[in-house]
Write a protein that holds these residues in place. Structure first.
Motif, short mmCIF file in Angstrom:
data_model
loop_
_atom_site.label_atom_id
_atom_site.label_comp_id
_atom_site.label_asym_id
_atom_site.label_seq_id
_atom_site.Cartn_x
_atom_site.Cartn_y
_atom_site.Cartn_z
N PRO A 120 0.82 -1.32 0.05
CA PRO A 120 0.02 -0.14 -0.10
C PRO A 120 0.79 1.16 0.06
O PRO A 120 0.65 2.26 -0.66
CB PRO A 120 -0.87 0.07 1.37
CG PRO A 120 -1.03 -1.56 1.72
CD PRO A 120 0.40 -2.20 1.25
N ASP A 121 1.95 1.38 0.66
CA ASP A 121 2.78 2.24 0.76
C ASP A 121 3.55 2.81 -0.71
O ASP A 121 3.51 3.83 -1.09
CB ASP A 121 3.96 2.15 1.66
CG ASP A 121 3.38 2.02 3.25
OD1 ASP A 121 2.48 2.82 3.21
OD2 ASP A 121 4.24 1.52 3.90
N MET A 122 3.94 1.59 -1.45
CA MET A 122 4.22 1.84 -2.69
C MET A 122 3.29 2.49 -3.75
O MET A 122 3.40 3.36 -4.55
CB MET A 122 4.64 0.58 -3.48
CG MET A 122 5.90 -0.20 -2.29
SD MET A 122 6.43 -1.88 -2.91
CE MET A 122 7.57 -1.67 -4.41
N ALA A 126 3.27 5.97 -5.69
CA ALA A 126 3.20 6.26 -6.96
C ALA A 126 2.04 7.16 -7.30
O ALA A 126 2.15 8.03 -8.32
CB ALA A 126 3.24 5.05 -7.61
N ARG A 127 0.95 7.14 -6.62
CA ARG A 127 -0.36 8.15 -7.10
C ARG A 127 -0.09 9.44 -6.66
O ARG A 127 -0.45 10.11 -7.21
CB ARG A 127 -1.48 7.43 -6.57
CG ARG A 127 -1.84 6.28 -7.14
CD ARG A 127 -3.02 5.46 -6.45
NE ARG A 127 -3.43 4.29 -7.21
CZ ARG A 127 -4.32 3.44 -6.75
NH1 ARG A 127 -4.97 3.46 -5.38
NH2 ARG A 127 -4.77 2.40 -7.51
N ALA A 128 0.63 9.59 -5.46
CA ALA A 128 0.55 10.99 -4.85
C ALA A 128 1.67 11.61 -5.80
O ALA A 128 1.29 12.94 -5.76
CB ALA A 128 1.26 10.78 -3.20
N ASP A 129 2.75 11.04 -6.11
CA ASP A 129 3.92 11.88 -6.61
C ASP A 129 3.78 11.39 -8.39
O ASP A 129 4.79 12.00 -9.03
CB ASP A 129 5.28 11.45 -6.25
CG ASP A 129 5.43 11.86 -4.67
OD1 ASP A 129 4.59 12.65 -4.36
OD2 ASP A 129 6.22 11.50 -4.13
N GLY A 130 2.97 11.04 -8.76
CA GLY A 130 2.83 10.78 -10.10
C GLY A 130 3.96 9.79 -10.76
O GLY A 130 4.46 10.26 -11.86
N LEU A 131 4.54 8.77 -9.99
CA LEU A 131 5.81 8.10 -10.50
C LEU A 131 5.36 6.73 -11.23
O LEU A 131 4.16 6.10 -10.77
CB LEU A 131 6.33 7.70 -9.12
CG LEU A 131 6.81 8.63 -8.21
CD1 LEU A 131 7.53 8.05 -6.98
CD2 LEU A 131 7.90 9.57 -9.01
N GLY A 207 10.67 6.29 -7.40
CA GLY A 207 10.72 6.83 -6.32
C GLY A 207 11.13 5.49 -5.43
O GLY A 207 11.44 4.39 -6.17
N GLN A 208 11.47 5.49 -4.40
CA GLN A 208 11.81 4.36 -3.55
C GLN A 208 11.35 4.25 -2.07
O GLN A 208 10.68 5.24 -1.50
CB GLN A 208 13.30 4.69 -3.11
CG GLN A 208 14.25 4.39 -4.22
CD GLN A 208 15.79 4.59 -3.95
OE1 GLN A 208 16.21 4.67 -2.62
NE2 GLN A 208 16.59 4.79 -4.89
N ILE A 209 10.88 2.98 -1.71
CA ILE A 209 10.33 2.85 -0.37
C ILE A 209 11.35 1.89 0.19
O ILE A 209 11.69 0.89 -0.14
CB ILE A 209 8.92 1.94 -0.26
CG1 ILE A 209 8.13 3.21 -0.85
CG2 ILE A 209 8.64 1.47 0.87
CD1 ILE A 209 7.42 4.00 0.12
#
Length: 327
Positions: A120-122, A126-131, A207-209
């Protein structure tokens, strides 16, 4: 039913209304599968979005195929893709990516060393930052053996030097991809895709988690030293011509050494200080013979890959897909 790089699967990006696909390559994982389902399903059900889980059976020889069929009866979102033979982890991953229908696709191994709870964090990042890509980065590898940690550090250091600093350190095959990235991967003609290098090379926003790598949930590792070495070889030869240049450099150094030895031999002969014996001759022959074999081996590795690309044989063959069987 065949699958190859450069050909599209039976499901296009617009088929179905799946928001998330989770691809899980599986090979002889009968011990860990129940544990995986117990942790993965609550995470996906809690998301409140339509999803599918593609378990790609890479020619398992234990009870994994039977167990997957049993799990499907209680988990409708579980989809089983069975390969005709063991084709390797990257090929099984390719089969899953090519057949996934989701707007986002996450790949994760079945051994639970990469925690499903991070999914869920990934997706949120992705959705929040448009990744288009979110890498799962192993920030804590204390669960791995000292040998595994050292070899992994050497591998990523080498890959970043050869393929570029854009390769994230300690990022394996636990990652999220958007539909455009998946479609791009499907269109590439590469026969042997090493995704941990290929995906950064594409240059999509990423991005990275960071997470803690856990111990294996059950069973034994399916990535022994031999497979790790083959992965490193595939990585180097797929993304760099450095080995060929290294062979050229070694040949140049050998030529310099040979000329120096020749000058020394002529000097000794001119002064009359020659010492009879075969030691220096044998050492010289063995040295240059080893150099030649090394250079031929490097050249042969690249020629073998050209030969494989020319043959254009499928990297995997699908025997059965439960999604297609229901149609």
């Amino acid at each position: 039913m065949y699958g190859t790089h450069g050909t599209r699967g039976t499901h296009g990006p617009g088929s179905g209304s799946v928001a998330l696909s989770v691809v899980v390559p599986v090979f002889d994982e009968e011990e860990v599968l129940p544990l995986l389902v117990a942790r993965l399903r609550p995470v996906l059900d809690g998301g409140g979005e339509p999803y599918e889980v593609l378990a790609v059976d890479d020619g398992s020889t234990d009870a994994t195929p039977r167990l997957l069929e049993e799990l499907r009866t209680a988990w409708p979102e579980l989809r089983v893709v069975t390969l005709r033979r063991n084709s390797g982890h990257q090929a099984a991953l390719t089969a899953g990516l090519h057949r996934a229908r989701g707007a986002h696709v996450i790949s994760i191994d079945a051994d639970l060393q990469d925690p499903p709870e991070v999914i869920p964090d990934m997706l949120a990042l992705a959705r929040a930052d448009g990744l288009d890509v979110v890498y799962g980065v192993r920030g804590d590898r204390t669960a791995d053996s000292p040998f595994k940690r050292r070899t992994a550090a050497v591998y990523y250091r080498l890959m970043r030097r050869l393929a570029g600093a854009h390769v994230p350190a300690h990022a394996g095959d636990f990652r999220l991809l958007s539909r455009p990235v998946v479609d791009t991967l499907k269109a590439l003609p590469d026969q042997q895709q090493v995704y941990r290098l290929l995906i950064p090379w594409l240059g999509y926003p990423s991005g990275q988690i960071t997470y803690r790598r856990e111990e294996r949930g059950a069973g034994t590792t399916k990535y022994p030293v031999r497979r790790m070495a083959l992965l490193a070889l595939d990585s180097v030869t797929s993304f760099s011509a450095v080995p060929l240049r290294l062979a050229t450099a070694i040949g140049a150094v050998s030529l310099v050494v040979c000329l120096a030895f020749l000058a020394w031999a002529l000097t000794v002969h001119a002064t009359g200080n020659t010492v009879p014996g075969w030691t220096s001759l044998i050492i010289t022959m063995l040295f240059f013979g080893a150099v030649q074999l090394f250079c031929l081996g490097m050249l042969g590795e690249y020629v073998a890959r050209i030969h494989s690309a020319v043959q254009a044989r499928p990297t995997y063959c699908v025997a059965h897909d439960t999604d297609e069987a229901q149609r």
